[in-house]
Design an enzyme around this catalytic site. Sequence first.
Site, short mmCIF file in Angstrom:
data_model
loop_
_atom_site.label_atom_id
_atom_site.label_comp_id
_atom_site.label_asym_id
_atom_site.label_seq_id
_atom_site.Cartn_x
_atom_site.Cartn_y
_atom_site.Cartn_z
N ILE A 96 -6.38 -0.60 4.01
CA ILE A 96 -5.14 0.10 3.62
C ILE A 96 -3.94 -0.81 3.89
O ILE A 96 -3.74 -1.26 5.03
CB ILE A 96 -4.96 1.41 4.42
CG1 ILE A 96 -6.20 2.31 4.28
CG2 ILE A 96 -3.69 2.14 3.99
CD1 ILE A 96 -6.21 3.52 5.22
N ASN A 119 -1.06 0.55 -0.83
CA ASN A 119 -0.02 1.55 -0.55
C ASN A 119 1.33 0.92 -0.19
O ASN A 119 2.36 1.55 -0.39
CB ASN A 119 -0.53 2.45 0.60
CG ASN A 119 0.56 3.25 1.24
OD1 ASN A 119 1.06 4.22 0.66
ND2 ASN A 119 0.98 2.84 2.44
N ASP A 172 2.18 -9.39 5.64
CA ASP A 172 3.25 -9.04 4.70
C ASP A 172 2.67 -9.31 3.31
O ASP A 172 2.42 -10.47 2.95
CB ASP A 172 4.45 -9.96 4.98
CG ASP A 172 5.62 -9.67 4.07
OD1 ASP A 172 5.41 -9.07 2.99
OD2 ASP A 172 6.74 -10.06 4.43
N VAL A 179 8.02 12.63 -1.36
CA VAL A 179 7.26 12.76 -0.12
C VAL A 179 8.20 12.41 1.03
O VAL A 179 8.81 11.33 1.02
CB VAL A 179 6.06 11.77 -0.07
CG1 VAL A 179 5.14 12.12 1.10
CG2 VAL A 179 5.29 11.74 -1.38
N TYR A 211 13.16 -0.21 -8.82
CA TYR A 211 11.99 0.49 -8.27
C TYR A 211 11.14 1.06 -9.41
O TYR A 211 9.92 0.93 -9.41
CB TYR A 211 12.44 1.59 -7.31
CG TYR A 211 11.30 2.36 -6.70
CD1 TYR A 211 10.41 1.74 -5.81
CD2 TYR A 211 11.08 3.70 -7.00
CE1 TYR A 211 9.34 2.44 -5.25
CE2 TYR A 211 10.02 4.41 -6.44
CZ TYR A 211 9.16 3.78 -5.57
OH TYR A 211 8.10 4.47 -5.01
N LYS A 230 7.23 0.28 -10.36
CA LYS A 230 6.16 1.30 -10.40
C LYS A 230 5.60 1.45 -11.83
O LYS A 230 4.43 1.80 -11.99
CB LYS A 230 6.66 2.63 -9.83
CG LYS A 230 6.88 2.57 -8.30
CD LYS A 230 5.58 2.31 -7.53
CE LYS A 230 5.77 2.31 -6.03
NZ LYS A 230 4.51 2.08 -5.27
N1 LIG Z 1 7.83 8.78 -0.15
C1 LIG Z 1 7.94 9.00 -1.44
O1 LIG Z 1 8.71 9.87 -1.89
C2 LIG Z 1 7.08 8.23 -2.40
C3 LIG Z 1 6.96 8.72 -3.71
C4 LIG Z 1 6.20 7.99 -4.61
C5 LIG Z 1 5.56 6.85 -4.23
N2 LIG Z 1 5.68 6.39 -2.94
C6 LIG Z 1 5.00 5.14 -2.58
O2 LIG Z 1 4.15 5.38 -1.48
C7 LIG Z 1 3.95 4.15 -0.77
C8 LIG Z 1 4.12 4.40 0.72
O3 LIG Z 1 5.44 4.84 0.97
P1 LIG Z 1 5.82 5.86 2.13
O4 LIG Z 1 6.47 7.03 1.50
O5 LIG Z 1 4.67 6.07 3.04
O6 LIG Z 1 6.99 5.01 2.84
P2 LIG Z 1 7.15 4.48 4.35
O7 LIG Z 1 6.96 5.61 5.30
O8 LIG Z 1 8.44 3.76 4.35
O9 LIG Z 1 5.94 3.47 4.53
C9 LIG Z 1 5.88 2.26 3.84
C10 LIG Z 1 4.77 1.41 4.45
O10 LIG Z 1 4.67 0.20 3.70
C11 LIG Z 1 4.66 -0.89 4.61
N3 LIG Z 1 5.19 -2.07 3.96
C12 LIG Z 1 6.37 -2.20 3.30
N4 LIG Z 1 6.51 -3.45 2.83
C13 LIG Z 1 5.39 -4.13 3.19
C14 LIG Z 1 4.94 -5.45 3.00
N5 LIG Z 1 5.68 -6.35 2.35
N6 LIG Z 1 3.75 -5.82 3.50
C15 LIG Z 1 3.00 -4.91 4.17
N7 LIG Z 1 3.35 -3.65 4.38
C16 LIG Z 1 4.54 -3.26 3.90
C17 LIG Z 1 5.46 -0.42 5.81
O11 LIG Z 1 5.04 -1.07 7.00
P3 LIG Z 1 5.76 -2.30 7.73
O12 LIG Z 1 7.23 -2.04 7.66
O13 LIG Z 1 5.17 -2.25 9.09
O14 LIG Z 1 5.30 -3.49 6.95
C18 LIG Z 1 5.04 1.05 5.88
O15 LIG Z 1 3.83 1.18 6.61
C19 LIG Z 1 4.92 3.14 -1.37
O16 LIG Z 1 4.24 2.32 -2.29
C20 LIG Z 1 5.92 4.03 -2.12
O17 LIG Z 1 6.53 3.36 -3.19
C21 LIG Z 1 6.42 7.07 -2.01
#
Ligand SMILES: NC(=O)c1ccc[n+]([C@@H]2O[C@H](COP(=O)([O-])OP(=O)(O)OC[C@H]3O[C@@H](n4cnc5c(N)ncnc54)[C@H](OP(=O)(O)O)[C@@H]3O)[C@@H](O)[C@H]2O)c1
Length: 271
Positions: A16, A103, A76, A202, A169, A173
């Site tokens: 993951i 993810n 990263d 979310v 963004y 996507k």
């Molecule tokens: N929340 C929403 O409303 C929503 C809706 C649609 C889609 N999504 C998608 O769902 C996914 C997860 O988002 P989330 O809502 O869980 O947001 P989040 O709580 O901000 O989590 C994002 C995760 O991605 C990691 N990350 C970011 N950049 C990274 C990189 N360059 N390398 C490795 N890890 C990285 C972060 O960890 P570190 O900072 O430790 O690296 C964190 O664990 C994303 O792809 C987002 O676009 C979210």
Amino acid sequence: MSVFSSSRLIGKTVLITGASGGIGQATALLFAKAGSNLILLARREEALQKVAEQAAAAHKASGVVGGGKIATIKLDVSNIGAVNNLWSQIPQDLRNVDILVNNAGFVLGVERVGSISEKDIEAMFQTNVLGLIAMTQLLVKHFKEQKSGHVINIGSVAGREPYAGGSIYCATKHAVRAFTGAVLRELVDTPIRVTEIQPGMVETDFSVTRFRGDKSAADKVYEGLQPLVAEDIAEEIVWAAARPPHVNLAEVYVLPVNQASPTLNYRPGKQ
Ligand SMILES: NC(=O)c1ccc[n+]([C@@H]2O[C@H](COP(=O)([O-])OP(=O)(O)OC[C@H]3O[C@@H](n4cnc5c(N)ncnc54)[C@H](OP(=O)(O)O)[C@@H]3O)[C@@H](O)[C@H]2O)c1
């Protein structure tokens, strides 16, 4: 009986990205409960370590026999060289990866085109698109050799419909959606499954990151309605992975009940 008590996930190894928080963290915990092994990747080592501890506890509490091996790797995904060297960092006994959950991703800002910084554009594309592609290339090669595997990409409602203030963004996507669709088609003559999960709103740190740490601006996004939580998306991911091997959930579009598109929502609780 829980729908997640499927024995199909016991002993499977799940990798993951972005597992240190939000959807990635919730997904790690649910796979751990289901008896899977985990390889957890993210940039923040300490947060990743905490998730690994929670996952170990969740696996133990589940009483499931099998699985429960957990490795964390600071990575990263925007660093393509590091992604390409990832294999050597995976412990030998976890190299039989069965499921990749792509993810890691984020959005930065709400600036309109003409005012978006080059740095933000690059950062979003580098992680959301190029990182995801690099991870997929690495794992699909392995899945082909192994003659089994499952790629689960986290897209978005923003990958189905663009909105003002989200041009970059949304473009990333949409790229995830196009890439995932092409990979699904390329792998049609293999047992490898390809799934895209497309969440709506979310409540995670996602909006806090978008508003560059401004929690009150982030909270406004969810004001007056009940958004999804990370566990809702984790359930869809684990559900897709637990289907019988001949079943591929190609797309799962998941919205809160009061959201119908990126911009159309109903806020019953808003004054
Ligand atoms: N929340 C929403 O409303 C929503 C809706 C649609 C889609 N999504 C998608 O769902 C996914 C997860 O988002 P989330 O809502 O869980 O947001 P989040 O709580 O901000 O989590 C994002 C995760 O991605 C990691 N990350 C970011 N950049 C990274 C990189 N360059 N390398 C490795 N890890 C990285 C972060 O960890 P570190 O900072 O430790 O690296 C964190 O664990 C994303 O792809 C987002 O676009 C979210």
